[in-house]
Design an enzyme around this catalytic site. Structure first.
Site, mmCIF file in Angstrom:
data_model
loop_
_atom_site.group_PDB
_atom_site.id
_atom_site.type_symbol
_atom_site.label_atom_id
_atom_site.label_comp_id
_atom_site.label_asym_id
_atom_site.label_seq_id
_atom_site.Cartn_x
_atom_site.Cartn_y
_atom_site.Cartn_z
ATOM 1 N N ALA A 55 -3.256 11.511 -8.359
ATOM 2 C CA ALA A 55 -3.859 12.164 -7.190
ATOM 3 C C ALA A 55 -3.176 11.728 -5.894
ATOM 4 C CB ALA A 55 -5.354 11.863 -7.128
ATOM 5 N N THR A 57 -8.128 5.737 -4.251
ATOM 6 C CA THR A 57 -8.124 4.820 -3.109
ATOM 7 C C THR A 57 -7.967 5.675 -1.847
ATOM 8 O OG1 THR A 57 -5.718 4.632 -3.026
ATOM 9 C CG2 THR A 57 -6.878 3.104 -4.495
ATOM 10 N N ASP A 61 -9.776 3.012 -12.635
ATOM 11 C CA ASP A 61 -8.856 1.990 -12.136
ATOM 12 C C ASP A 61 -7.919 1.599 -13.287
ATOM 13 O OD1 ASP A 61 -7.723 -0.428 -11.238
ATOM 14 O OD2 ASP A 61 -9.563 -1.024 -10.199
ATOM 15 N N ILE A 62 -6.624 1.494 -13.030
ATOM 16 C CA ILE A 62 -5.719 1.084 -14.119
ATOM 17 C C ILE A 62 -5.945 -0.371 -14.527
ATOM 18 C CG2 ILE A 62 -3.909 2.827 -13.746
ATOM 19 C CD1 ILE A 62 -2.220 0.565 -12.401
ATOM 20 N N ASP A 69 13.395 1.598 -5.322
ATOM 21 C CA ASP A 69 14.665 0.938 -4.961
ATOM 22 C C ASP A 69 14.430 -0.343 -4.169
ATOM 23 O OD1 ASP A 69 13.809 2.035 -2.532
ATOM 24 O OD2 ASP A 69 15.674 3.110 -2.108
ATOM 25 N N LYS A 113 6.151 -4.604 -7.176
ATOM 26 C CA LYS A 113 6.816 -3.601 -8.021
ATOM 27 C C LYS A 113 7.902 -4.251 -8.893
ATOM 28 C CE LYS A 113 6.361 0.398 -7.894
ATOM 29 N NZ LYS A 113 5.484 1.325 -8.656
ATOM 30 N N ASN A 163 13.264 6.644 -0.961
ATOM 31 C CA ASN A 163 12.151 7.245 -0.183
ATOM 32 C C ASN A 163 11.971 8.727 -0.471
ATOM 33 O OD1 ASN A 163 13.093 4.848 1.302
ATOM 34 N ND2 ASN A 163 11.486 5.426 2.724
ATOM 35 N N PRO A 212 6.244 6.223 16.640
ATOM 36 C CA PRO A 212 6.474 4.771 16.716
ATOM 37 C C PRO A 212 7.638 4.341 15.822
ATOM 38 C CG PRO A 212 4.595 5.250 15.289
ATOM 39 C CD PRO A 212 5.116 6.565 15.764
ATOM 40 N N TYR A 223 10.236 1.596 14.518
ATOM 41 C CA TYR A 223 10.314 0.131 14.447
ATOM 42 C C TYR A 223 11.674 -0.369 14.930
ATOM 43 C CZ TYR A 223 6.197 0.354 11.334
ATOM 44 O OH TYR A 223 4.961 0.577 10.790
ATOM 45 N N ARG A 241 17.659 4.707 5.376
ATOM 46 C CA ARG A 241 16.926 5.066 4.169
ATOM 47 C C ARG A 241 17.550 6.320 3.561
ATOM 48 N NH1 ARG A 241 15.313 0.737 5.055
ATOM 49 N NH2 ARG A 241 13.194 -0.111 5.000
HETATM 50 P P1 NAD Z 1 0.541 7.123 -3.013
HETATM 51 O O1 NAD Z 1 0.116 5.905 -2.266
HETATM 52 O O2 NAD Z 1 0.593 8.429 -2.322
HETATM 53 O O3 NAD Z 1 -0.406 7.321 -4.297
HETATM 54 C C1 NAD Z 1 -0.802 6.270 -5.130
HETATM 55 C C2 NAD Z 1 -1.897 6.789 -6.034
HETATM 56 O O4 NAD Z 1 -2.292 5.715 -6.914
HETATM 57 C C3 NAD Z 1 -3.165 7.220 -5.276
HETATM 58 O O5 NAD Z 1 -3.626 8.438 -5.794
HETATM 59 C C4 NAD Z 1 -4.143 6.106 -5.556
HETATM 60 O O6 NAD Z 1 -5.496 6.536 -5.541
HETATM 61 C C5 NAD Z 1 -3.714 5.661 -6.945
HETATM 62 N N1 NAD Z 1 -4.099 4.278 -7.255
HETATM 63 C C6 NAD Z 1 -3.922 3.185 -6.471
HETATM 64 N N2 NAD Z 1 -4.451 2.098 -7.085
HETATM 65 C C7 NAD Z 1 -4.935 2.517 -8.287
HETATM 66 C C8 NAD Z 1 -5.568 1.867 -9.370
HETATM 67 N N3 NAD Z 1 -5.828 0.550 -9.348
HETATM 68 N N4 NAD Z 1 -5.912 2.597 -10.450
HETATM 69 C C9 NAD Z 1 -5.676 3.944 -10.473
HETATM 70 N N5 NAD Z 1 -5.105 4.619 -9.480
HETATM 71 C C10 NAD Z 1 -4.727 3.910 -8.390
HETATM 72 O O7 NAD Z 1 1.918 6.739 -3.670
HETATM 73 P P2 NAD Z 1 3.257 7.605 -3.899
HETATM 74 O O8 NAD Z 1 4.065 7.548 -2.675
HETATM 75 O O9 NAD Z 1 2.897 8.893 -4.528
HETATM 76 O O10 NAD Z 1 3.988 6.675 -4.987
HETATM 77 C C11 NAD Z 1 3.755 6.853 -6.376
HETATM 78 C C12 NAD Z 1 4.576 5.835 -7.143
HETATM 79 O O11 NAD Z 1 5.948 6.011 -6.842
HETATM 80 C C13 NAD Z 1 4.260 4.397 -6.782
HETATM 81 O O12 NAD Z 1 4.303 3.627 -7.957
HETATM 82 C C14 NAD Z 1 5.376 3.990 -5.836
HETATM 83 O O13 NAD Z 1 5.625 2.603 -5.924
HETATM 84 C C15 NAD Z 1 6.521 4.800 -6.388
HETATM 85 N N6 NAD Z 1 7.556 5.176 -5.425
HETATM 86 C C16 NAD Z 1 7.224 5.780 -4.240
HETATM 87 C C17 NAD Z 1 8.237 6.194 -3.386
HETATM 88 C C18 NAD Z 1 7.924 6.879 -2.073
HETATM 89 O O14 NAD Z 1 8.824 7.082 -1.272
HETATM 90 N N7 NAD Z 1 6.692 7.276 -1.803
HETATM 91 C C19 NAD Z 1 9.573 5.984 -3.731
HETATM 92 C C20 NAD Z 1 9.875 5.357 -4.948
HETATM 93 C C21 NAD Z 1 8.855 4.970 -5.785
HETATM 94 O O1 DAU Z 2 12.319 3.151 -0.851
HETATM 95 C C1 DAU Z 2 11.219 3.580 -1.614
HETATM 96 C C2 DAU Z 2 9.972 3.211 -0.870
HETATM 97 O O2 DAU Z 2 9.902 4.090 0.244
HETATM 98 C C3 DAU Z 2 8.704 3.309 -1.700
HETATM 99 O O3 DAU Z 2 8.772 2.387 -2.762
HETATM 100 C C4 DAU Z 2 7.474 3.020 -0.821
HETATM 101 O O4 DAU Z 2 6.289 3.196 -1.579
HETATM 102 C C5 DAU Z 2 7.488 3.980 0.335
HETATM 103 O O5 DAU Z 2 6.415 3.663 1.209
HETATM 104 C C6 DAU Z 2 8.807 3.890 1.090
HETATM 105 O O6 DAU Z 2 8.943 2.603 1.754
HETATM 106 P P1 DAU Z 2 9.515 2.456 3.237
HETATM 107 O O7 DAU Z 2 8.985 1.217 3.806
HETATM 108 O O8 DAU Z 2 10.986 2.681 3.276
HETATM 109 O O9 DAU Z 2 8.831 3.767 3.871
HETATM 110 P P2 DAU Z 2 8.092 4.006 5.270
HETATM 111 O O10 DAU Z 2 7.831 5.465 5.337
HETATM 112 O O11 DAU Z 2 6.974 3.077 5.499
HETATM 113 O O12 DAU Z 2 9.237 3.629 6.323
HETATM 114 C C7 DAU Z 2 10.477 4.312 6.314
HETATM 115 C C8 DAU Z 2 11.350 3.652 7.378
HETATM 116 O O13 DAU Z 2 10.816 3.947 8.679
HETATM 117 C C9 DAU Z 2 11.399 2.154 7.279
HETATM 118 O O14 DAU Z 2 12.698 1.701 7.665
HETATM 119 C C10 DAU Z 2 10.356 1.687 8.303
HETATM 120 C C11 DAU Z 2 10.428 2.766 9.366
HETATM 121 N N1 DAU Z 2 9.150 3.070 10.045
HETATM 122 C C12 DAU Z 2 8.035 3.231 9.286
HETATM 123 C C13 DAU Z 2 6.836 3.540 9.862
HETATM 124 C C14 DAU Z 2 5.589 3.724 9.028
HETATM 125 C C15 DAU Z 2 9.118 3.232 11.418
HETATM 126 O O15 DAU Z 2 10.142 3.102 12.107
HETATM 127 N N2 DAU Z 2 7.929 3.561 11.986
HETATM 128 C C16 DAU Z 2 6.786 3.709 11.282
HETATM 129 O O16 DAU Z 2 5.729 4.011 11.880
#
Ligand code: NAD
Ligand code: DAU
Length: 335
Positions: free
Chosen positions: A10, A37, A60-61, A126, A153, A178, A204, A206, A213
């Site tokens: 979800a 969550t 919950d997993i 990554d 992770k 990402n 915002p 950073y 990325r």
């Molecule tokens: P997200 O935060 O959007 O979703 C996470 C989901 O996991 C949510 O639906 C949440 O309710 C569920 N969850 C959290 N804790 C749980 C628990 N204890 N039991 C069951 N469900 C639970 O995350 P996302 O961005 O979709 O990422 C999904 C996966 O991909 C993650 O494992 C993340 O590490 C990995 N990943 C994300 C990115 C990215 O850029 N978003 C990149 C590479 C890998």
């Molecule tokens: O690389 C894969 C990862 O990408 C996943 O494993 C994570 O779950 C996912 O959240 C993401 O991590 P990042 O930290 O790279 O993503 P985020 O979107 O938080 O930030 C992207 C970049 O932008 C990072 O260099 C931090 C910067 N940033 C982030 C936020 C939230 C900003 O400059 N401003 C912000 O407000």
């Protein structure tokens, strides 16, 4: 592979994956198992909720009994694990839930895979390689995670490796860069920037914004997970990314350009502690399986921006309550 348990389905990537798989495989039955969550949202799955090949279980997993009951009741043969706490900044504020879900939760799923002889796929990141200032990470590189999220992770990846070797669990791991695209919770950089820009609020950024990325379109990542789950070599890890990196400041500028907003909306704010300057993946191993991303960065970002412009119903209500409290802590109190 026919009856698949999609843990964390979800969330952002999981829900895109569910939609993609239901469309691609007419005889697959998908059970989403999700704790819901703050990041889990059934709105993400609204368009598939009446599909007879889809079921939702709230759970919950870390709850081994419910995981086992769900596996037996739905005759599950495969687990694809997306469930995790995923936001680096939140892991810096408080890592507790990260250790529980990302480490212990993975252990519970691995135990179920071992007990019932299931195929297991882990959606990894990554970030486990740590900052990569030069060159690109190969799957065989050391894991040097630098944030509590990345460490949780990496711990999961190591546990999986141990279950592959010791218990012969049939597992694979993908490590993705990402993702951007529809249904990403507006705490991650791209949806924060896009939704703020729509409202003429500051973006915002950073530090100096010169962190790099590899922003990839979520459906390209979903295709890669599907490919590895079906054709990946058991026991192996596959990196997933486009192989091209972008500075965050350039990403912010392009968001503003796509929305016709001024660059003066960019606001430099204090940097993330331990901020990884750059990630970069060598994706040749995945390419050898026949995968190529269909979107480059500009296409991925412009599709994403368009989706947020057209789907205010989805994100506007999320930017309230808990989100605003988090936003204040992260962006106002940290100044
Ligand atoms: P997200 O935060 O959007 O979703 C996470 C989901 O996991 C949510 O639906 C949440 O309710 C569920 N969850 C959290 N804790 C749980 C628990 N204890 N039991 C069951 N469900 C639970 O995350 P996302 O961005 O979709 O990422 C999904 C996966 O991909 C993650 O494992 C993340 O590490 C990995 N990943 C994300 C990115 C990215 O850029 N978003 C990149 C590479 C890998
Ligand atoms: O690389 C894969 C990862 O990408 C996943 O494993 C994570 O779950 C996912 O959240 C993401 O991590 P990042 O930290 O790279 O993503 P985020 O979107 O938080 O930030 C992207 C970049 O932008 C990072 O260099 C931090 C910067 N940033 C982030 C936020 C939230 C900003 O400059 N401003 C912000 O407000």
């Amino acid at each position: 592979m026919q009856n698949i348990l999609i843990t964390g389905g979800a969330g952002f990537i999981g829900s895109n994956f569910v939609r993609y798989m239901l469309g691609k495989y007419p005889n697959y039955y998908l059970v989403v198992y999700d704790k819901l969550t703050y990041a889990g949202n059934l709105d993400n799955l609204r368009d598939v909720e009446n599909n007879p090949r889809y079921r939702f279980v709230k759970g919950d997993i870390c709850d081994a009994a419910l995981v086992e009951r769900t596996v037996t009741e739905h005759k599950i043969d495969t687990i694809i694990n997306f469930a995790a706490e995923t936001h680096v900044d939140r892991s810096i504020m408080d890592a507790d839930a990260f250790i529980r879900t990302d480490v212990y939760g993975t252990y519970v799923l691995l135990e179920a895979a071992k007990k019932f002889g299931l195929r297991y796929h882990q959606v990894g990141t990554d970030e486990v390689y740590g900052a990569v200032l030069e060159g690109a990470s190969k799957e065989t590189d050391s894991l040097l995670p630098r944030s509590p999220y990345a460490a949780s992770k990496a711990s999961a990846d190591l546990l999986i490796h141990s279950y592959i070797v010791t218990h012969k669990v049939a597992a694979t791991i993908t490590r993705g860069a990402n993702n951007i695209g529809p249904y990403q919770y507006p705490e991650k950089a791209v949806p924060v920037f896009v939704t703020n820009a729509i409202d003429n609020f500051p973006l915002p950024l950073y530090g100096d914004g010169k962190q790099m990325r590899d922003y990839q379109f979520v459906l390209d990542h979903c295709e890669a997970i599907d490919l590895v789950a079906h054709q990946g070599k058991l026991g192996q890890v596959y990196n997933v990314g486009t192989g091209h990196e972008t500075y965050n400041i350039d990403m912010a500028r392009l968001v503003l350009k796509l929305l016709g907003k001024p660059e003066s909306l960019i606001q430099h704010v204090p940097d993330r502690a331990g901020h990884d300057r750059r990630y970069s993946l060598d994706v040749n191993k995945l390419r050898a399986l026949g995968w190529e991303p269909a979107h480059d960065f500009e296409e991925a970002l412009s599709k994403t921006v368009k989706w947020y412009v057209e789907n205010e119903w989805w994100w506007r209500k999320l930017k309230s309550g808990e989100y605003l409290e988090y936003y204040k802590k992260q962006y106002v109190e940290r100044q």
